[in-house]
Design an enzyme around this catalytic site. Structure first.
Site, PDB file in Angstrom:
ATOM      1  CB  ALA A 152      24.492  23.746  -2.801  1.00 48.35           C
ATOM      2  CE  LYS A 153      25.263  19.031  -9.376  1.00 53.42           C
ATOM      3  NZ  LYS A 153      24.095  18.147  -9.247  1.00 53.42           N
ATOM      4  N   GLY A 154      28.652  21.104  -6.218  1.00 57.67           N
ATOM      5  CA  GLY A 154      30.106  21.082  -6.178  1.00 57.67           C
ATOM      6  C   GLY A 154      30.648  20.495  -7.463  1.00 57.67           C
TER       7      GLY A 154
END
Length: 392
Positions: free
Chosen positions: A73-75
């Protein structure tokens, strides 16, 4: 490219700025990926980074290890981290993302943000921890959290262990490539673009391994010395954003334009700052034999193809800079303790084995190291899915 499991765009009601969360994949119901803040951050960028996290997790899959890779995932937040309003924006983003962080997104520092800042903002947003979603997977949550907290408290020569392990992994990637090519460490010249957490630690480990750091670049420009820079002095003179106080430069050190790092005479070029730094137009200036991607996605695909045609080898980010993420989980799950030497030894051993495997695969298949890394991931993901299921 597969479609992400979850992709969302958040608009801040105060500033109108946007933030993004992309969950590429879940393993045991959880995903892992840092949170970055930079002006111009886009959903497309975060999507690519999330896919990269899935790959990094899979590449460190060890069926015998306590740490079992998570999903990727990534933000990202579109804001200059130096903006006076950046911190309150970060808190609002984490408050909006709270259900995801509590349930299935473990996150931490990335470009533009330190772990201390993420921790402080997470607490203000009402979160127990930025990695609390992984707690249900731990055998002994209390002991695991203490072990990780103790590890973050460890310092080596005044620099936190958490800031050093990633650079240790990057440096070991460089050394492995040199050893396979039969190139001695002594006399090998290195240029590092970006002297923040990852770039600074990489420069330190490579200098201590006997390589010569002939240039570094920060937001003010490039500092170069063909005889070698005093890496320790430069690191000690950095501010919180990795910018070096030029007052520490020696008579032989030269100040060059910001993009001069591209064409410095060096065997190894380490882009350790922003994404998309090497493109089709500027790749022709690169004279290095190896580009080692300490940053995420610093070399555009079309540029990498042109570099390959000139016999410039790119060691890909999904392998090279995966050490920090893996160290978090090795420590939390109990594969290693809160000890610097144990962390460095485990990181070096794991990264050397991974880079060796990637380069051997590339040689055998007649492909690039990146294609070889992708092939290894393609073999491991089904094995992980078979063991744990696609989402559960």
């Amino acid at each position: 490219m597969t479609t992400p499991l979850l992709s969302l765009t958040w608009t801040d009601h105060v500033t109108g700025r946007q933030g993004f969360l992309v969950v590429d994949r879940l393993v045991r119901g959880v995903s892992s990926g840092g949170l970055r803040m930079r002006e111009g951050c886009t959903l497309e960028e975060v999507t690519g980074l999330a896919r990269g996290m899935t790959m990094k997790e899979a590449l460190h899959y060890n069926p015998q290890g306590r740490y079992v890779p998570l999903g990727g995932a990534k933000g990202g937040i579109d804001c200059d981290p130096r903006d006076p309003a950046a911190y309150t924006l970060l808190v609002r983003f984490l408050r909006a993302m709270r259900p995801y962080v509590e349930s299935f997104w473990t996150t931490g520092e990335d470009l533009g943000l330190t772990q201390d800042l993420v921790d402080r903002a997470a607490a203000e947003a009402g979160l127990v921890s930025s990695v609390q979603a992984v707690y249900p997977l731990l055998d002994d949550e209390k002991a695991a959290r203490k072990r990780l907290a103790d590890a973050f408290a460890v310092e080596v020569d005044g620099i936190g262990l958490d800031e050093l392990v990633g650079g240790c992994g990057v440096a070991e990637s460089v050394l492995t490539a040199l050893d396979r090519a039969g190139v001695p460490h002594a006399g090998t010249r290195v240029c590092v673009q970006g002297l923040g957490t990852m770039g600074g630690a990489t420069a330190r480990f490579l200098a201590r391994a006997g390589l010569t750091i002939v240039a570094v670049a920060d937001i003010k420009g490039t500092i170069a010395n063909p005889e070698g820079l005093d890496v320790e002095a430069l690191l000690a003179a950095r501010d919180a954003y990795g910018t070096v106080d030029r007052a520490v430069l020696r008579p032989g050190d030269r100040e060059l334009p910001g993009d001069a790092w591209l064409s410095v005479d060096a065997e190894v070029l380490v882009p350790a700052a922003v994404s998309y730094a090497i493109d089709v137009a500027n790749q022709e200036r690169v004279t290095a034999r190896w580009i080692v991607e300490a940053a995420n996605m610093p070399v555009l695909p079309a540029a990498e193809a042109l570099l390959a045609a000139r016999a410039v080898t790119v060691l890909p980010d999904v392998v090279v800079n995966s050490g920090t993420n893996a160290w978090w989980w090795w420590t939390l799950f109990g594969d290693i303790g809160a000890d610097a030497e144990e962390a460095f030894t485990h990181t070096r051993r794991s990264m050397r084995a991974l880079v060796e495997q990637m380069l051997a695969r590339a040689e055998a298949d007649g492909t690039s190291p990146r294609a070889a890394a992708h092939a290894i991931v393609a073999e491991r993901l089904p094995a992980i899915a078979e063991r744990f299921g696609w989402y559960r």
